[in-house]
Structures are given as C-alpha cells and as structure tokens.
Design a protein around this motif. Structure first.
Motif, PDB file in Angstrom:
ATOM      1  N   PRO A   9      50.935  22.005 108.523  1.00 32.46           N
ATOM      2  CA  PRO A   9      49.982  22.915 109.168  1.00 32.46           C
ATOM      3  C   PRO A   9      48.935  23.417 108.179  1.00 32.46           C
ATOM      4  O   PRO A   9      49.255  23.669 107.013  1.00 32.46           O
ATOM      5  N   SER A  61      52.155  20.106 117.487  1.00 28.58           N
ATOM      6  CA  SER A  61      52.510  19.926 116.075  1.00 28.58           C
ATOM      7  C   SER A  61      53.432  18.717 115.905  1.00 28.58           C
ATOM      8  O   SER A  61      53.198  17.864 115.039  1.00 28.58           O
ATOM      9  N   THR A  62      54.454  18.612 116.745  1.00 28.21           N
ATOM     10  CA  THR A  62      55.391  17.493 116.593  1.00 28.21           C
ATOM     11  C   THR A  62      54.677  16.167 116.866  1.00 28.21           C
ATOM     12  O   THR A  62      54.861  15.189 116.132  1.00 28.21           O
ATOM     13  N   LEU A  66      55.280  15.424 106.524  1.00 31.18           N
ATOM     14  CA  LEU A  66      55.129  16.873 106.717  1.00 31.18           C
ATOM     15  C   LEU A  66      54.424  17.500 105.521  1.00 31.18           C
ATOM     16  O   LEU A  66      53.649  18.447 105.659  1.00 31.18           O
ATOM     17  N   GLY A 114      55.457  23.620 120.000  1.00 30.18           N
ATOM     18  CA  GLY A 114      56.218  22.429 119.637  1.00 30.18           C
ATOM     19  C   GLY A 114      55.513  21.112 119.892  1.00 30.18           C
ATOM     20  O   GLY A 114      55.611  20.200 119.071  1.00 30.18           O
ATOM     21  N   ILE A 166      52.444  15.236 113.858  1.00 26.21           N
ATOM     22  CA  ILE A 166      53.207  14.737 112.709  1.00 26.21           C
ATOM     23  C   ILE A 166      53.761  13.347 113.013  1.00 26.21           C
ATOM     24  O   ILE A 166      53.716  12.442 112.168  1.00 26.21           O
ATOM     25  N   LEU A 174      68.555  26.866 120.220  1.00 27.90           N
ATOM     26  CA  LEU A 174      68.208  25.829 119.240  1.00 27.90           C
ATOM     27  C   LEU A 174      69.338  25.621 118.220  1.00 27.90           C
ATOM     28  O   LEU A 174      69.088  25.143 117.114  1.00 27.90           O
ATOM     29  N   PHE A 209      64.925  20.500 115.419  1.00 28.68           N
ATOM     30  CA  PHE A 209      64.631  19.818 116.682  1.00 28.68           C
ATOM     31  C   PHE A 209      63.451  18.861 116.491  1.00 28.68           C
ATOM     32  O   PHE A 209      63.505  17.684 116.899  1.00 28.68           O
ATOM     33  N   TYR A 248      47.090  32.155 105.406  1.00 27.76           N
ATOM     34  CA  TYR A 248      47.543  31.246 104.359  1.00 27.76           C
ATOM     35  C   TYR A 248      47.551  29.839 104.927  1.00 27.76           C
ATOM     36  O   TYR A 248      47.534  29.649 106.149  1.00 27.76           O
ATOM     37  N   LEU A 282      55.877  28.992 125.152  1.00 26.41           N
ATOM     38  CA  LEU A 282      55.601  28.972 123.702  1.00 26.41           C
ATOM     39  C   LEU A 282      56.205  27.729 123.053  1.00 26.41           C
ATOM     40  O   LEU A 282      55.600  27.117 122.179  1.00 26.41           O
ATOM     41  N   ALA A 300      55.952  23.506 105.117  1.00 21.48           N
ATOM     42  CA  ALA A 300      55.517  22.827 106.346  1.00 21.48           C
ATOM     43  C   ALA A 300      55.983  23.570 107.597  1.00 21.48           C
ATOM     44  O   ALA A 300      55.321  23.540 108.635  1.00 21.48           O
ATOM     45  N   PHE A 301      57.115  24.254 107.509  1.00 20.91           N
ATOM     46  CA  PHE A 301      57.608  24.988 108.677  1.00 20.91           C
ATOM     47  C   PHE A 301      57.468  26.501 108.487  1.00 20.91           C
ATOM     48  O   PHE A 301      58.176  27.279 109.124  1.00 20.91           O
ATOM     49  N   GLY A 302      56.550  26.898 107.620  1.00 19.48           N
ATOM     50  CA  GLY A 302      56.312  28.323 107.440  1.00 19.48           C
ATOM     51  C   GLY A 302      57.376  28.966 106.571  1.00 19.48           C
ATOM     52  O   GLY A 302      58.190  28.279 105.934  1.00 19.48           O
ATOM     53  N   VAL A 345      48.337  22.150 113.262  1.00 18.20           N
ATOM     54  CA  VAL A 345      48.648  20.927 112.510  1.00 18.20           C
ATOM     55  C   VAL A 345      47.523  19.953 112.847  1.00 18.20           C
ATOM     56  O   VAL A 345      47.262  19.685 114.023  1.00 18.20           O
ATOM     57  N   ARG A 379      63.863  36.758 118.289  1.00 12.36           N
ATOM     58  CA  ARG A 379      64.323  35.584 117.547  1.00 12.36           C
ATOM     59  C   ARG A 379      65.836  35.422 117.695  1.00 12.36           C
ATOM     60  O   ARG A 379      66.337  34.306 117.834  1.00 12.36           O
ATOM     61  N   GLU A 430      60.219  35.465 108.183  1.00  7.12           N
ATOM     62  CA  GLU A 430      60.648  35.837 109.524  1.00  7.12           C
ATOM     63  C   GLU A 430      59.992  34.998 110.616  1.00  7.12           C
ATOM     64  O   GLU A 430      60.458  34.955 111.737  1.00  7.12           O
TER      65      GLU A 430
HETATM   66  C1  HEM Z   1      56.654  19.009 113.168  1.00  6.91           C
HETATM   67  C2  HEM Z   1      56.536  19.951 114.065  1.00  6.91           C
HETATM   68  C3  HEM Z   1      56.409  21.411 113.795  1.00  6.91           C
HETATM   69  C4  HEM Z   1      55.789  22.049 112.767  1.00  6.91           C
HETATM   70  C5  HEM Z   1      55.084  21.423 111.569  1.00  6.91           C
HETATM   71  C6  HEM Z   1      55.940  23.461 113.008  1.00  6.91           C
HETATM   72  C7  HEM Z   1      55.477  24.428 112.147  1.00  6.91           C
HETATM   73  C8  HEM Z   1      55.572  25.782 112.427  1.00  6.91           C
HETATM   74  C9  HEM Z   1      55.085  26.820 111.555  1.00  6.91           C
HETATM   75  C10 HEM Z   1      54.398  26.600 110.236  1.00  6.91           C
HETATM   76  C11 HEM Z   1      55.335  28.005 112.157  1.00  6.91           C
HETATM   77  C12 HEM Z   1      54.996  29.385 111.619  1.00  6.91           C
HETATM   78  C13 HEM Z   1      53.616  29.734 112.025  1.00  6.91           C
HETATM   79  C14 HEM Z   1      53.268  31.118 111.570  1.00  6.91           C
HETATM   80  O1  HEM Z   1      53.060  31.325 110.398  1.00  6.91           O
HETATM   81  O2  HEM Z   1      53.232  31.970 112.406  1.00  6.91           O
HETATM   82  C15 HEM Z   1      55.979  27.729 113.402  1.00  6.91           C
HETATM   83  C16 HEM Z   1      56.357  28.694 114.288  1.00  6.91           C
HETATM   84  C17 HEM Z   1      56.994  28.414 115.482  1.00  6.91           C
HETATM   85  N1  HEM Z   1      57.418  27.191 115.906  1.00  6.91           N
HETATM   86 FE1  HEM Z   1      57.166  25.436 114.977  1.00  6.91          FE
HETATM   87  N2  HEM Z   1      56.626  23.636 114.160  1.00  6.91           N
HETATM   88  C18 HEM Z   1      56.950  22.412 114.669  1.00  6.91           C
HETATM   89  C19 HEM Z   1      57.671  22.148 115.808  1.00  6.91           C
HETATM   90  C20 HEM Z   1      58.183  23.100 116.668  1.00  6.91           C
HETATM   91  C21 HEM Z   1      58.984  22.833 117.828  1.00  6.91           C
HETATM   92  C22 HEM Z   1      59.391  21.449 118.296  1.00  6.91           C
HETATM   93  C23 HEM Z   1      59.251  24.032 118.405  1.00  6.91           C
HETATM   94  C24 HEM Z   1      60.044  24.341 119.633  1.00  6.91           C
HETATM   95  C25 HEM Z   1      61.069  23.776 120.014  1.00  6.91           C
HETATM   96  C26 HEM Z   1      58.620  25.047 117.604  1.00  6.91           C
HETATM   97  C27 HEM Z   1      58.658  26.390 117.882  1.00  6.91           C
HETATM   98  C28 HEM Z   1      58.049  27.364 117.114  1.00  6.91           C
HETATM   99  C29 HEM Z   1      58.014  28.768 117.487  1.00  6.91           C
HETATM  100  C30 HEM Z   1      58.605  29.384 118.748  1.00  6.91           C
HETATM  101  C31 HEM Z   1      57.347  29.431 116.470  1.00  6.91           C
HETATM  102  C32 HEM Z   1      57.030  30.913 116.387  1.00  6.91           C
HETATM  103  C33 HEM Z   1      58.031  31.621 115.526  1.00  6.91           C
HETATM  104  C34 HEM Z   1      57.766  33.089 115.337  1.00  6.91           C
HETATM  105  O3  HEM Z   1      56.624  33.513 115.252  1.00  6.91           O
HETATM  106  O4  HEM Z   1      58.761  33.806 115.213  1.00  6.91           O
HETATM  107  N3  HEM Z   1      57.990  24.448 116.561  1.00  6.91           N
HETATM  108  N4  HEM Z   1      56.135  26.379 113.529  1.00  6.91           N
END
Ligand code: HEM
Length: 888
Positions: free
Chosen positions: A758, A699-700, A753, A696, A703, A544, A840, A789, A691, A827-829, A874, A537, A832
């Motif tokens: 998700p 999900s994007t 969102l 990305g 939404i 980013l 983004f 969850y 990845l 919405a974005f977790g 999502v 990370r 860690e």
């Molecule tokens: C609206 C769009 C998005 C939503 C709702 C979203 C949501 C999430 C959520 C909830 C997680 C955690 C999942 C977990 O519990 O393991 C996650 C992880 C992640 N997302 Fe997003 N995401 C979005 C867009 C993006 C974009 C655009 C990127 C890349 C540029 C991205 C890259 C990642 C990566 C690399 C992880 C893994 C993180 C890790 O496990 O350390 N996501 N995302």
C-alpha cells in the motif's frame, strides 16, 4: 614520568554526575569469542578497552563465552553467551550462533537497551551474533580486526586446508548475505591457498561493519591489499592506566650478571617460542625466563632438559599482567620471536611502558616498537636472533641507549580509547542523521519538492506517482506534503510510524473518510477510533480465526479452480481484469453463503466496484467540491441504500435461523463480546461486511495481479514457481492442504507485497500528537493535522531492504529474512489498525495463483508498458496482458 592518562579531554564526560551518569555517555556492547580472563591479546585488549571506557564515564556490556573457571562470579558487565560444553577450539569454548543463541543474546541486548554501538573484536560465533544483532536493531557496528587468523590456522591446525575451508563455509552459512554490505571477494595476493580461504572469512566479517579498526597501519594496509574497501581506521592498543600508575621499579643490573632475557606469550607455534629457545641455547652468557602457557610447553620443557639448559632457561608458567610487568622490571630485554603473525603485539606495548628494550625479528613490528627502543634481527631465523643477542652481550651500551629511548613511551589505554570513542560518536551521529533530526515546530518540517501554489503537491504526485513517494524518506523523518491547500505530515521512519499505529503519539480519527462514504459504510472498524475501535476489532476477530479461514479456503480453492479451467488460450488475456473479477467472487463468497443470500450477493458484486471507486474519489475531494457532484452523489446515495437494504434482509434471516453456514455472516450474527456481552447490531454487521469487500477486494486483487506480472517477467522465478506447483498441486485441483507446501510461491507473494505494498495511509490528529523521543527530539502537531505514512516508501527504502527495486523472493528465505528489520515490514500496516485480513489475503492469493499455474504456462504478451495506478491504496497494474499455454 607517569602519564596522567585518565584526565578527560574537552567534550569527554568526566566522572558520573551526582545522582546519575553524564547524559552524553555511550553504552557499548562488545562481542568477543574469548572468555574474559583468558590468556591472549584479544581478551586483554577487550578488558583494557572496557575499563578505559568505564573510567571515562561510559557503560560497557561484554558478550562473551562464560569464564573458563566455572566457580568465577559473572560480573554485571558480562553476558555469558552459551557454548556447547563438548565443543572447544584450541582450548577455548566455541559458540555456535544458532537461532536459539541469537534469540537469547537479542533478548539480553533489548533488556540492557539502549545500546549506542556494537563493537565486535573477533571473527567466530560470538562475532557473527554481534554483527547480526547490530544490523537487526540498526545499531552502528565497529569491527576490530585484531589477529592474523590465516597465520594462526596455518601454523596451529593439524589439517590447515580443511580447517580453513570449514571455517569459511561455516561463516558463510551463518552470516547472511544481507550483512555483507560492501560485497566483494578476496584480491589475489601471493599467499597459500589455506591463507586465502581464511581471508575470505576474515573479510566477510570485516565487511559487516560500518567502520573497521586495525591496531596498526601495516595491518590496515594488508586488509586493503586483500580487497577490504570501506572505512578502515588505525587505533593502537594501549596499556591499562591503573597498571601504568603502579609500574614496578626497574631492578639494577650488574655487568657481571648474565644477560636476563624474557619471553612472554602463548607458548604456541604461531608465536615461535622454539626460536627463542634455540637462539638462547646457542648464545652463552644469557638466561631466558618464559612466561605463559600453551600447547608447545611440554615440548619446550623436554628440549630444555635434553640439552641441559635448566640453569639458563626457566618456564615459569602463566601470570597476570601485573606479574608480567614485574618480570619485565627484572629483565634486561624482551625476546619477541613472533614473525608474520602479530598485528601489533600487546606485550611490546607493555615492554615499552616498562622501559624494557626488545629484541625482535618481524619488520612489520617496527611500527609498534618505539624508535631506538629495540634491536631487530636481520631475519626471523634463530641464528639471526642469536646474532643480535651476541651483539648486545658484546656492546651492553646498546641496551642502555634503547632503555633511554623508551623513557616516556608508554601508550595509555585511555588515550587510545578516546580515539575509539571519537569513532563511536561519529557513527552514532551518522545514524541519528540517517534517521534524520526531528524538526521542533510544525513550521520547521521540510516540504517535499515540487509544490505548486494553490495546488500543493497534487500535480507532482500525479505526474510522478510512486516515484514521488520513494524519494521523500531522504528529506527527513517528517516531510510536509500539501494535498491541494491542505498540509499533511508524512512520517517516513518505521519508528515514527509505530508511534502512530500504537497511538503512543496521541489519538487519531478518520472523520473525513467517514463522511465521504457514510451512505454506504457508516461506522465500520476502519473509521472508528479509541475504545470503540478496540471493541469492534475484538468482535470481528472470530470471523477471521484460523479455523474459519480453513473453511473459506475450501470455497476459494473451488472457485479458483473453476475460473482457471475456464480461461481462454486462443487469445491474450488481461490478468489484471481477471484478478479483480476472481477476488470479488472469492471474497464475497465467504461473506454469506445461504441460498437465500444469492440475490444480495449478486447485488454486492454489481454495485460495489462503482461504489468503491466513488468512495476513493469522494475521499480525495474537499467537502465543498464533493457536494457539487450532484448526479454522482444521488447515484451513490441510491445504490448504497439499496445495497444496505438487500444485505440487511439477509442478516435478519440469518438471525432468525441461527444456523452456521461456514461463512463470515454466521460468525458475526452469533457473536457476543466476552467482556461486555454486547453483540453486533444489523447496521454494524452490514458496515463490516461492506468494509471487508471495500478493504479486501481491491488490495488483494491488485497484489494478485502484481504477483502474476512479476512471475511472468522474471523467467527464473517463473520456472521455480512452475516446478513447485507441478510438484505440489500436479494436475490439480488445488486444495487448501497444498498451502503449507507452496513455500517458494509464498516467498514470491511476500516479495510482491514488499514491491507493491500500500502506498498511503492517512488519519487526522484528534488533539495534539507528539512524534519522536529523547534521542531524535520531539515534534508536536496540532489538533486536526493530517498525518500520513506510506508503507511503499519504507518497503523501498535501501536502509531496510537491500537493492529494493530488484524483485528478489529469496530475501524472504528464513536465514536472510531473519536479518530484516521487522519494523519495516509494513505491507499490512502496523499496530491497532494492522490488517485483520492478512492471512486470508495471502491464502487467497496462493490458492488463485496455484490454480493458474497448475493448468497454464503464462507468457507475457505485447509490449505495452505496465503502469501502477494509484487510485486505490494499493496501486494496481494498468494491465497484465499474457498468453496462456496449456501445461498438458
Ligand atoms: C493483499 C491484500 C491486503 C493488503 C495489502 C491490506 C493492507 C491493509 C493495510 C495496510 C491496512 C491498514 C490501513 C490503515 O493504516 O488504516 C488494512 C486495514 C484493513 N484491512 Fe487489509 N489488506 C489486504 C487485504 C484485506 C482483506 C482480504 C480483508 C478482509 C477480509 C482486509 C480487511 C481490512 C480491514 C477491515 C482493515 C481495517 C482495520 C482497522 O482499521 O482496524 N484486508 N489492510
């Protein structure tokens, strides 16, 4: 008989236990707008309650303006809430509950946590702060309605109507609608328009609470008549137990002496001290001592001098409560001339305790004056009060009978406080129940409904989709959901989800997901755990950062503008398909931009959609079944290898060139970890690039499609969006500089969102994991347990989002959003694994939407039902069919 009031009742903690406090003691945070030690019933009541609670073994922290005496030491139980020096109302400091003050109160609340109950005693600035912190921290909230603010404003304000309106507006601005849990206005009651305005404010404050306490039944009835529904309890005030234990002896009264009357309280219009003076002046044979101070003091003094009453009427100034009780012991009767103002009158309780008969005039106070212990005037006029005094002078036996009736009528504060503690305990219990009690063993975890032997919950989940998830929070904090024959533990509260996200519950891995996709993506951050995950990370973060995102946004805006310009208006368009194509294009364009990468980029765009679909299918299938899908597996392996090879060649060229192309790959190639000096290998870079597409794009795009869907079906939202885009972007083209000003569109995205966040996140326990804490109890799940969850579940839980099925972008307006529970914003977790692409993603969605709305008016087309498809984490709308009309 002196009451032995501090004797604990069964179930009540006694004294502190040796070496500590009883384990069931409560910590109460009291909020009042009156500084401790100030004159008046509320400040006295709060002080009495605090001491009674402490005597019963509980802890109290009082949040109030600083004591008026600047020399006075601030006791440890007090948090002095800052009030502007220049601002005072009726001689009291006035706290303005600004964000800064709220933050200060909140940080002190956190420092002194845990707090079990917030108990608010007033309706002004500090009271608003109390309600806010209680709601934000999900602490049960009790509101005592002590006083008739309506009468107070009418009788004391130089401009009652204007003051009342001002107070109402101020309160309305400061208390957000989210706190007004019971809703409703003020019922029509015969009263002045000033009073009605003040009642609006009083009820708004009362409605923030879980339980409202009124000191008397008649005031509780009045609250109901004005339209307060919900839980209202009556708990009387009392007299401090220590004072009761040291009551002075009553002095003897000779028949030859004049009748000694006493008047105590704030010398202010709402208490009607003039009536006492007039009544005494017109009745020879009695004297009056006035204890207290206030704005009418000077006026009364002048009157007493003018009418030559100095021998009979004395103004003795303020004294403490012991002084009041001593004066009561020397008097023959208390003259209580307040009418239509006091909800109880603490001084009446003190008189009863001191065995002092009362001459009063407000029929509502019959409830407080013990039967036979007082003589009520026929009406509140001075003549009627004088008539009662005359009657007492004529028949002194009446007073003696009243004194007898008062023997043993003391109301010890601790007795009343026990009733309040009962309410606190009920609320704490309800809150715990709401959070759900923790099962002790895995086999005690309740199962979700609809399980089919052999198939688990897969059938009901497929049939009901997201509806299945939403109801599960009501079952408990942990719910068992069987994925086929494999049990999974669904965690439903934000607190427990945080324990997973921050790994305080234990370690987790994602070996299953890794295996399902390893030909395409081997060791990317979403499947790494522990220290390797942390380091990855860190290595990814620079790609980013805000400065890089600003460069990607330029690319995104240009692509979005081109796309919007090329949309057709002759036929309906499915915006869902459009969103997926557009986001694939924008996200991949930020990965690598050098000309020699163009072929590889095409390959990514061609191959990735199918590969991602496969990853999802493979992840959902048990390994033996997965292996049986020979043809799909062969294609998966072949496409993955080709894709990795093509990207690998680009990575090698980037390394050899060492040029920054303003894209993600340039950052990853040039990066070395600050702590370890280690860079990313080619394979690791390929993993992370893929990845980013995998995590990305879907999900994007989903939404984004939901944003367009929600805007299209909400005409009000649609018109506000159109106005904002017209104002900010105009004819276009859209540019990253516009992002800052698209505030309403941003709220629309935030609400989308929340509405379509998700629905699942899953991991496997790496060793035993323990969920819960001292308060909820603990549950340990064995090594290898699947723990899941659902952000969607929490985002639709009415405990965190009022009316969650309504699409309401305004809930993200700053003043309302500050009352939302941040822990529930998932919405974005969380922790860690919090999404590194959140900013983004939001900028991309904003730019793409602004590009669409700057050129087109979007109208829904067709009546086909839109269903959420849960094949990705999502959910995606099944279709978003619209017609586009050019805006100009
Ligand atoms: C609206 C769009 C998005 C939503 C709702 C979203 C949501 C999430 C959520 C909830 C997680 C955690 C999942 C977990 O519990 O393991 C996650 C992880 C992640 N997302 Fe997003 N995401 C979005 C867009 C993006 C974009 C655009 C990127 C890349 C540029 C991205 C890259 C990642 C990566 C690399 C992880 C893994 C993180 C890790 O496990 O350390 N996501 N995302």
């Amino acid at each position: 008989m002196r009451p032995d009031s501090a004797t604990p009742e069964p179930g009540e903690p006694t004294a502190p236990e040796p070496g500590g406090m009883p384990h069931d003691r409560l910590h109460i945070a009291m909020f009042t707008d009156f500084p401790p030690g100030s004159l008046g019933g509320i400040s006295t009541a709060v002080d009495d309650q605090r001491r009674a609670l402490e005597r019963l073994g509980h802890r109290v922290t009082v949040f109030a303006p600083a004591p008026t005496d600047p020399e006075a030491a601030v006791p440890t139980w007090l948090v002095a809430v800052p009030a502007p020096r220049a601002l005072s109302v009726n001689g009291f400091p006035f706290v303005v509950p600004t964000r800064g003050v709220l933050a200060a109160v909140e940080s002190e609340l956190i420092r002194r946590a845990p707090i079990d109950v917030v108990h608010v005693h007033t309706t002004y600035g500090v009271a608003i702060l109390g309600a806010k912190v209680a709601r934000r921290h999900r602490i049960p909230l009790v509101q005592t309605m002590h006083s008739r603010d309506d009468v107070f404003v009418e009788r004391t304000s130089p401009a009652p109507w204007a003051s009342a309106v001002g107070m109402r507006i101020l309160h309305r601005c400061l208390v957000s609608p989210r706190l007004l849990t019971h809703g409703g206005g003020v019922a029509r009651v015969a009263e002045s328009r000033t009073a009605r305005q003040v009642w609006h404010m009083m009820l708004a404050q009362a409605r923030t609470a879980d339980v409202v306490i009124a000191p008397t039944q008649h005031f509780a009835d009045r609250l109901r008549r004005h339209g307060l529904s919900g839980d209202i309890r009556v708990v009387s005030g009392g007299v401090d137990d220590d004072l009761l234990a040291t009551l002075p002896q009553r002095s003897a009264h000779s028949h030859d002496d004049p009748l000694r009357l006493l008047w105590c309280g704030r010398i202010s219009a709402e208490k009607r001290p003039m009536v006492a003076v007039e009544a005494v002046a017109s009745t020879p044979g009695c004297t009056l001592d006035i204890l207290g101070s206030g704005d009418q003091e000077h006026h009364i003094r002048t009157l007493v001098d003018e009418f030559g009453l100095r021998q009979r009427i004395r103004l003795l100034g303020s004294t403490d409560r012991a002084g009041v009780l001593a004066a009561m012991a020397d008097a023959d009767a208390l003259l209580f001339t307040s009418a239509g103002f006091d909800t109880q009158g603490l001084v009446l309780l003190e008189a009863a305790a001191a065995g002092l008969p009362v001459i009063y005039c407000d029929p509502d106070l019959d409830e407080t004056v013990p039967t036979g212990g007082g003589l009520r005037a026929a009406d509140p006029s001075a003549d009627s009060v004088a008539a009662v005094i005359a009657a007492v002078l004529a028949y002194p036996a009446r007073l003696a009978a009243a004194r007898d009736a008062l023997s043993d009528k003391a109301v010890p504060q601790s007795r009343m406080t026990r009733q309040t503690i009962g309410i606190y305990r009920e609320l704490v219990g309800t809150e715990r129940l709401r959070r759900g009690s923790m099962p002790v063993r895995p086999e005690d975890v309740p199962s979700a409904p609809g399980r089919v032997p052999g198939l688990g919950h897969s059938v009901v989940a497929l049939r009901q989709g997201l509806h299945f998830i939403v109801g599960l929070g009501r079952i408990g904090p942990v719910v068992r959901v069987d994925l086929g024959t494999r049990p999974a533990y669904l965690v439903t509260t934000p607190e427990l989800i945080r324990q997973i996200g921050f790994r305080t519950a234990g370690e987790f891995h994602r070996a299953d997901l890794q295996e399902a996709m390893h030909e395409a993506i081997r060791e990317a951050s979403n499947v790494l755990s522990g220290r390797r995950h942390e380091m990855r990370r860190r290595q990814m973060a620079p790609a980013l950062r805000a400065r890089r995102l600003a460069r990607y946004a330029v690319t995104t805006a240009a692509i979005a503008d081109d796309w919007s310009r090329g949309l057709p208006h002759e036929r309906p368009v499915d915006l869902r398909t459009e969103a997926h194509g557009l986001i694939l294009q924008t996200v991949t364009s930020t990965l690598f931009r050098a000309d020699f990468g163009a072929d590889a980029l095409d390959r990514v765009r061609e191959t990735v959609p199918w590969l991602l679909g496969e990853v999802i299918i493979r992840g959902a299938l048990p390994a033996p079944v997965r292996r049986m899908r020979m043809r799909a597996n062969r294609r998966f392996a072949r496409d993955s290898a080709m894709l990795r090879e093509a990207i690998g060649a680009v990575v090698r060229r980037y390394r050899s060139q060492g040029v920054d192309h303003g894209d993600v790959l340039s950052v990853l190639v040039g990066h070395t970890d600050e702590d370890t000096g280690i860079g990313l290998s080619d394979d690791e870079i390929i993993d992370e690039l893929l990845l980013m597409v995998a995590a990305g794009v879907g999900s994007t795009a989903s939404i984004l499609a939901w944003v367009w869907y929600e805007v299209a079906r909400n005409p009000h939202v649609s018109s506000l969006v159109a106005q904002e885009v017209e104002r900010v972007v105009g004819e276009g083209p859209v540019h990253p500089d516009h992002l800052e000003q698209l505030t309403y569109l941003r709220r629309v995205v935030a609400e989308t969102l929340r509405m379509w966040g998700p629905w699942i996140s899953s991991q496997t326990a790496d060793g035993p994991v323990t969920l819960g804490d001292d308060e909820t109890g603990r549950l340990t799940l064995p090594d290898g347990s699947t723990v899941i969850y659902s952000p969607y579940l929490v985002l639709h839980d009415p405990r965190f989002y009022t009316d969650p099925e309504t699409f309401d972008p305004d809930r993200w307006q700053p003043d309302r959003a500050e009352d939302l529970d941040r822990k529930a914003d998932l919405a974005f977790g969380v922790g860690e694994r919090h999404c590194p692409g959140n900013t983004f993603a939001i900028s991309t969605i904003l730019l793409c939407s602004a590009a669409l709305y700057s050129r087109w008016t979007v109208r829904p087309a067709g009546r086909r039902r839109v269903r959420p498809s849960t094949t990705d984490f999502v959910a995606a709308p099944s279709q978003v069919r619209v017609r586009l009309e050019p805006r100009r």
